[in-house]
Write a protein that holds these residues in place. Structure first.
Motif, PDB file in Angstrom:
ATOM      1  N   ILE A  54       0.842  -1.204   0.000  1.00 16.09           N
ATOM      2  CA  ILE A  54       0.000   0.000   0.000  1.00 16.09           C
ATOM      3  C   ILE A  54       0.872   1.246   0.000  1.00 16.09           C
ATOM      4  CG2 ILE A  54      -1.446   1.398   1.543  1.00 16.09           C
ATOM      5  CD1 ILE A  54      -3.157  -0.456   0.013  1.00 16.09           C
ATOM      6  N   ASP A  55       1.944   1.240   0.801  1.00 18.31           N
ATOM      7  CA  ASP A  55       2.813   2.409   0.925  1.00 18.31           C
ATOM      8  C   ASP A  55       3.640   2.632  -0.339  1.00 18.31           C
ATOM      9  OD1 ASP A  55       3.889   4.613   2.251  1.00 18.31           O
ATOM     10  OD2 ASP A  55       5.534   3.441   3.106  1.00 18.31           O
ATOM     11  N   LEU A  56       4.185   1.552  -0.911  1.00 13.32           N
ATOM     12  CA  LEU A  56       5.097   1.688  -2.039  1.00 13.32           C
ATOM     13  C   LEU A  56       4.389   1.756  -3.388  1.00 13.32           C
ATOM     14  CD1 LEU A  56       7.876  -0.824  -0.930  1.00 13.32           C
ATOM     15  CD2 LEU A  56       8.046   1.672  -1.000  1.00 13.32           C
ATOM     16  N   LEU A  57       3.312   1.009  -3.551  1.00 19.17           N
ATOM     17  CA  LEU A  57       2.635   0.932  -4.839  1.00 19.17           C
ATOM     18  C   LEU A  57       1.362   1.769  -4.899  1.00 19.17           C
ATOM     19  CD1 LEU A  57       2.919  -2.939  -5.390  1.00 19.17           C
ATOM     20  CD2 LEU A  57       4.401  -1.155  -6.339  1.00 19.17           C
ATOM     21  N   GLY A  58       0.714   1.935  -3.762  1.00 17.54           N
ATOM     22  CA  GLY A  58      -0.543   2.665  -3.718  1.00 17.54           C
ATOM     23  C   GLY A  58      -1.728   1.748  -3.909  1.00 17.54           C
ATOM     24  N   PRO A  59      -2.867   2.060  -3.323  1.00 15.43           N
ATOM     25  CA  PRO A  59      -4.039   1.172  -3.364  1.00 15.43           C
ATOM     26  C   PRO A  59      -4.623   0.977  -4.750  1.00 15.43           C
ATOM     27  CG  PRO A  59      -4.606   3.292  -2.380  1.00 15.43           C
ATOM     28  CD  PRO A  59      -3.116   3.273  -2.524  1.00 15.43           C
ATOM     29  N   ASP A  60      -4.317   1.864  -5.706  1.00 14.69           N
ATOM     30  CA  ASP A  60      -4.887   1.757  -7.048  1.00 14.69           C
ATOM     31  C   ASP A  60      -3.983   0.995  -8.017  1.00 14.69           C
ATOM     32  OD1 ASP A  60      -7.114   3.254  -6.250  1.00 14.69           O
ATOM     33  OD2 ASP A  60      -6.097   5.143  -6.690  1.00 14.69           O
ATOM     34  N   PHE A  61      -2.859   0.503  -7.545  1.00 14.01           N
ATOM     35  CA  PHE A  61      -1.929  -0.232  -8.410  1.00 14.01           C
ATOM     36  C   PHE A  61      -2.612  -1.455  -9.016  1.00 14.01           C
ATOM     37  CE2 PHE A  61       1.103  -3.709  -8.989  1.00 14.01           C
ATOM     38  CZ  PHE A  61       2.047  -3.106  -9.818  1.00 14.01           C
ATOM     39  N   THR A  62      -2.335  -1.709 -10.301  1.00 15.09           N
ATOM     40  CA  THR A  62      -2.874  -2.900 -10.957  1.00 15.09           C
ATOM     41  C   THR A  62      -1.762  -3.647 -11.693  1.00 15.09           C
ATOM     42  OG1 THR A  62      -3.448  -1.620 -12.930  1.00 15.09           O
ATOM     43  CG2 THR A  62      -5.189  -1.957 -11.289  1.00 15.09           C
ATOM     44  N   TRP A  63      -2.003  -4.933 -11.897  1.00 14.14           N
ATOM     45  CA  TRP A  63      -1.129  -5.786 -12.691  1.00 14.14           C
ATOM     46  C   TRP A  63      -1.752  -5.942 -14.079  1.00 14.14           C
ATOM     47  CZ3 TRP A  63      -2.155  -6.249  -7.601  1.00 14.14           C
ATOM     48  CH2 TRP A  63      -1.095  -6.488  -6.717  1.00 14.14           C
ATOM     49  N   ASN A  64      -0.919  -6.275 -15.075  1.00 12.18           N
ATOM     50  CA  ASN A  64      -1.421  -6.445 -16.432  1.00 12.18           C
ATOM     51  C   ASN A  64      -1.028  -7.804 -16.998  1.00 12.18           C
ATOM     52  OD1 ASN A  64      -2.559  -3.769 -16.874  1.00 12.18           O
ATOM     53  ND2 ASN A  64      -0.452  -3.050 -16.762  1.00 12.18           N
ATOM     54  N   THR A  65      -1.976  -8.493 -17.599  1.00 10.33           N
ATOM     55  CA  THR A  65      -1.703  -9.682 -18.400  1.00 10.33           C
ATOM     56  C   THR A  65      -1.905  -9.266 -19.843  1.00 10.33           C
ATOM     57  OG1 THR A  65      -2.544 -11.106 -16.628  1.00 10.33           O
ATOM     58  CG2 THR A  65      -2.321 -12.082 -18.827  1.00 10.33           C
ATOM     59  N   ARG A  66      -0.855  -9.406 -20.647  1.00 11.51           N
ATOM     60  CA  ARG A  66      -0.885  -8.870 -22.013  1.00 11.51           C
ATOM     61  C   ARG A  66      -0.898 -10.001 -23.040  1.00 11.51           C
ATOM     62  NH1 ARG A  66       2.540  -5.115 -19.180  1.00 11.51           N
ATOM     63  NH2 ARG A  66       1.626  -3.018 -19.231  1.00 11.51           N
ATOM     64  N   PHE A  67      -1.659  -9.775 -24.109  1.00  8.85           N
ATOM     65  CA  PHE A  67      -1.815 -10.739 -25.185  1.00  8.85           C
ATOM     66  C   PHE A  67      -1.216 -10.133 -26.455  1.00  8.85           C
ATOM     67  CE2 PHE A  67      -4.906 -11.542 -21.975  1.00  8.85           C
ATOM     68  CZ  PHE A  67      -5.094 -12.921 -21.941  1.00  8.85           C
ATOM     69  N   TYR A  68      -0.236 -10.817 -27.023  1.00 11.29           N
ATOM     70  CA  TYR A  68       0.486 -10.329 -28.199  1.00 11.29           C
ATOM     71  C   TYR A  68       0.363 -11.326 -29.347  1.00 11.29           C
ATOM     72  CZ  TYR A  68       3.103  -7.256 -24.938  1.00 11.29           C
ATOM     73  OH  TYR A  68       3.481  -6.334 -23.996  1.00 11.29           O
ATOM     74  N   SER A  69       0.678 -10.847 -30.543  1.00  6.68           N
ATOM     75  CA  SER A  69       0.751 -11.738 -31.702  1.00  6.68           C
ATOM     76  C   SER A  69       1.936 -11.345 -32.580  1.00  6.68           C
ATOM     77  CB  SER A  69      -0.530 -11.664 -32.525  1.00  6.68           C
ATOM     78  OG  SER A  69      -0.386 -12.429 -33.710  1.00  6.68           O
ATOM     79  N   ASP A  70       2.514 -12.360 -33.253  1.00 10.02           N
ATOM     80  CA  ASP A  70       3.556 -12.091 -34.252  1.00 10.02           C
ATOM     81  C   ASP A  70       3.033 -12.370 -35.654  1.00 10.02           C
ATOM     82  OD1 ASP A  70       3.365 -14.825 -34.254  1.00 10.02           O
ATOM     83  OD2 ASP A  70       5.444 -15.206 -33.692  1.00 10.02           O
ATOM     84  N   GLY A  71       1.702 -12.486 -35.759  1.00 11.43           N
ATOM     85  CA  GLY A  71       1.119 -12.809 -37.056  1.00 11.43           C
ATOM     86  C   GLY A  71       0.072 -11.809 -37.491  1.00 11.43           C
ATOM     87  N   VAL A  72      -0.697 -12.198 -38.506  1.00 10.78           N
ATOM     88  CA  VAL A  72      -1.726 -11.343 -39.091  1.00 10.78           C
ATOM     89  C   VAL A  72      -3.094 -11.968 -38.853  1.00 10.78           C
ATOM     90  CG1 VAL A  72      -2.607 -10.367 -41.257  1.00 10.78           C
ATOM     91  CG2 VAL A  72      -0.135 -10.535 -40.877  1.00 10.78           C
ATOM     92  N   VAL A  73      -4.073 -11.122 -38.513  1.00 12.20           N
ATOM     93  CA  VAL A  73      -5.447 -11.580 -38.295  1.00 12.20           C
ATOM     94  C   VAL A  73      -6.272 -11.252 -39.531  1.00 12.20           C
ATOM     95  CG1 VAL A  73      -7.501 -11.370 -36.863  1.00 12.20           C
ATOM     96  CG2 VAL A  73      -5.232 -11.182 -35.818  1.00 12.20           C
ATOM     97  N   SER A  74      -6.924 -12.279 -40.055  1.00 15.23           N
ATOM     98  CA  SER A  74      -7.769 -12.080 -41.226  1.00 15.23           C
ATOM     99  C   SER A  74      -8.881 -13.112 -41.244  1.00 15.23           C
ATOM    100  CB  SER A  74      -6.928 -12.201 -42.510  1.00 15.23           C
ATOM    101  OG  SER A  74      -7.738 -12.095 -43.662  1.00 15.23           O
ATOM    102  N   GLN A  75     -10.119 -12.655 -41.386  1.00 11.41           N
ATOM    103  CA  GLN A  75     -11.299 -13.519 -41.508  1.00 11.41           C
ATOM    104  C   GLN A  75     -11.379 -14.557 -40.381  1.00 11.41           C
ATOM    105  OE1 GLN A  75     -10.861 -15.028 -45.553  1.00 11.41           O
ATOM    106  NE2 GLN A  75     -12.090 -13.327 -46.363  1.00 11.41           N
ATOM    107  N   GLY A  76     -11.156 -14.078 -39.155  1.00 11.03           N
ATOM    108  CA  GLY A  76     -11.297 -14.936 -37.978  1.00 11.03           C
ATOM    109  C   GLY A  76     -10.113 -15.834 -37.704  1.00 11.03           C
TER     110      GLY A  76
END
Length: 510
Positions: free
Chosen positions: A101-123
């Motif tokens: 709470i002291d170092l990060l603050g009560p509003d701190f959030t973590w992130n899970t990120r989704f990446y791609s190395d390709g191309v999206v087309s037609q689903g």
């Protein structure tokens, strides 16, 4: 189309409760007083405390306590071996969560990120989908489903490649989940992970079907490659040890079998268990969830690193830290506490010691390791308390440890500091309320209890340790910081002594 409907909103409280910790031995040392001037009888144990210790066969020398008003000009109510270093069990989570709470603050959030190395087309995504864990302590099924649905809304329905899971934000040694106490399948022994999915647990639900003579078994999350018996025969025995009656077999990572019977008298029951092969949990569960939400994949699900040039598709933010520490403190959630503790290790100990801006504290600069977390918390303690209180001995920040130590006077110092911290209210409100919720819901149940609804507490229990710490509003209008510990082989039987300490504090007269 989305097809999987989770029951986690019903089972999550049970799972959180199952993630709380157990026990172990520790010695004690003599103590000294701290804080304001003691009252004349501050060293005498209250009669109810002494009686409860005697009934449990615990000597007073194994008891340590400090009861101090938050008003620093008032008298200490009780000081008994208050400078003795003790094993605090899960009460150590107070250090982890308050530092956060002291170092990060009560509003701190973590992130899970989704990446791609390709191309999206037609689903179709022609390439790999990368899931990079950021240490989210509560990445549960509903939030993963929401992320997958977002990806599918962007057109990622078929992955013509691999699903690559990136755990690299945490650098941890291989951990034997049964090393602590031999209970590898207990959810409280789940190990931390940068990509911690649903606490690495499988939730089994048993529903009797008397007409068919069986209990029907359902489970969540859907796990790729895991076969679970769909039914187990019913018995007419009393409920009793229903889990033992099932004769469950968890020795194969690809199956869960039941060789016994389920007592029909139990009605519906839920059994959260740690998955028997935790290293493959994220891969199996995320593949199962992806397919259950209508997605398809042609490649493998494997661990790997996110390449530098990958394109961000979606970012799933965690609940804020203030919500996370409520689960940690009210339900004594061990793995969530370790996730928070490891996150602190991503900060620079130099910045913790010398910088005060929020921006500096929030900037993660390194991979998380337990030793780095201990270094950061030690620097934070020095900056916050100087040499006034002995620094705690930290291990994993959750109290599920044989070596963690702290003194009652150090904990009281922390509680007093938090009570006047500009953002300390979120810390206080994260504690369990006696007789109301969390691990103290069953305390203060007597008709004449002065503590019910008037005590905000964190409990701790190991095999040879029991403890309690927090705040108590007394009948005399004062608010007290209360800390009590018992380190003794009979400690669990002596828990009424700690409850008596809280009641005695709450009943302080005008």
């Amino acid at each position: 189309m989305f097809s999987f409907v989770s029951r986690s909103f019903l089972t999550l409280p049970l799972l959180l409760a199952a993630l709380a910790g157990l026990a172990l031995p520790v010695g004690a040392q003599p103590a000294a007083d701290v804080g304001a001037q003691p009252a004349a009888d501050a060293g005498a144990l209250p009669p109810g405390v002494s009686a409860a210790l005697a009934r449990a066969g615990v000597p007073a020398s194994a008891f340590s306590a400090l009861v101090v008003p938050l008003d620093t000009s008032a008298h200490v109510r009780l000081s008994y071996r208050a400078s003795a270093p003790v094993n605090p069990a899960s009460v150590m989570k107070l250090v982890t969560t308050y530092a956060a709470i002291d170092l990060l603050g009560p509003d701190f959030t973590w992130n899970t990120r989704f990446y791609s190395d390709g191309v999206v087309s037609q689903g179709v995504l022609r390439g790999n989908l990368y899931v990079r864990g950021g240490g989210d302590p509560k990445l549960v099924l509903e939030r993963i489903q929401a992320a997958f649905m977002n990806l599918q809304d962007q057109g990622v329905r078929v992955i013509l490649g691999d699903l690559v899971l990136d755990h690299s934000a945490f650098e941890l040694p291989a951990i034997d989940p049964g090393a602590f106490d031999g209970e590898a399948l207990r959810p409280y022994n789940a190990s931390p992970d940068a990509l911690l999915v649903n606490f690495k647990s499988v939730v089994l639900t048993f529903q009797p079907d008397p007409a068919a003579g069986v209990a029907r078994v359902t489970s969540e999350p859907p796990m790729a490659g895991l076969n679970i018996d769909a039914t187990v025969p019913l018995s007419r025995t009393g409920c009793g040890d229903w889990r033992g009656s099932l004769q469950a077999r968890f020795n194969d990572a690809n199956s869960i079998r039941f060789e016994g019977r389920y007592p029909g008298s139990c009605g519906e029951r839920v059994w959260p268990v740690a998955y028997q092969d935790p290293a493959s949990y994220a891969a199996r569960s995320l593949e199962g969830l992806w397919r259950a939400t209508g997605g398809a994949i042609t490649g493998a699900v494997r661990a790997g690193l996110t390449p530098p040039g990958a394109r961000l598709l979606h970012e799933a933010r965690s609940l804020p830290l203030s919500n996370i520490i409520t689960d940690v403190n009210q339900w004594s959630n061990n793995v969530m506490a370790q996730q928070v503790f490891l996150t602190l290790g991503q900060l620079s100990p130099t910045r913790v010691l010398t910088e005060s801006s929020l921006a500096d504290r929030l900037a993660p600069v390194r991979t998380a390791r337990f030793e780095r977390s201990r270094e950061v918390v030690a620097s934070w303690w020095k900056r916050t308390f100087g040499l006034r209180y002995a620094a705690p001995v930290m291990d994993n920040g959750a109290g599920l440890s044989r070596i963690e130590r702290i003194t009652p006077e150090a904990l009281v110092g922390l509680l007093r500091h938090a009570a006047v911290h500009p953002k300390g209210e979120q810390f206080v409100q994260s504690l369990s309320i006696a007789g109301v919720n969390g691990t103290t819901a069953r305390m203060a149940r007597g008709a004449n209890s002065a503590a019910r609804g008037n005590a905000w507490l964190k409990t701790g229990t190991l095999r040879d340790v029991t403890g309690i710490a927090g705040y108590v509003n007394a009948a005399n209008g004062s608010r007290y910081a209360v800390v009590g510990f018992i380190n003794h082989p009979n400690a669990p039987a002596a828990r009424p002594a700690l409850e008596a300490l809280v009641e005695w504090t709450a009943a302080q007269p005008d």
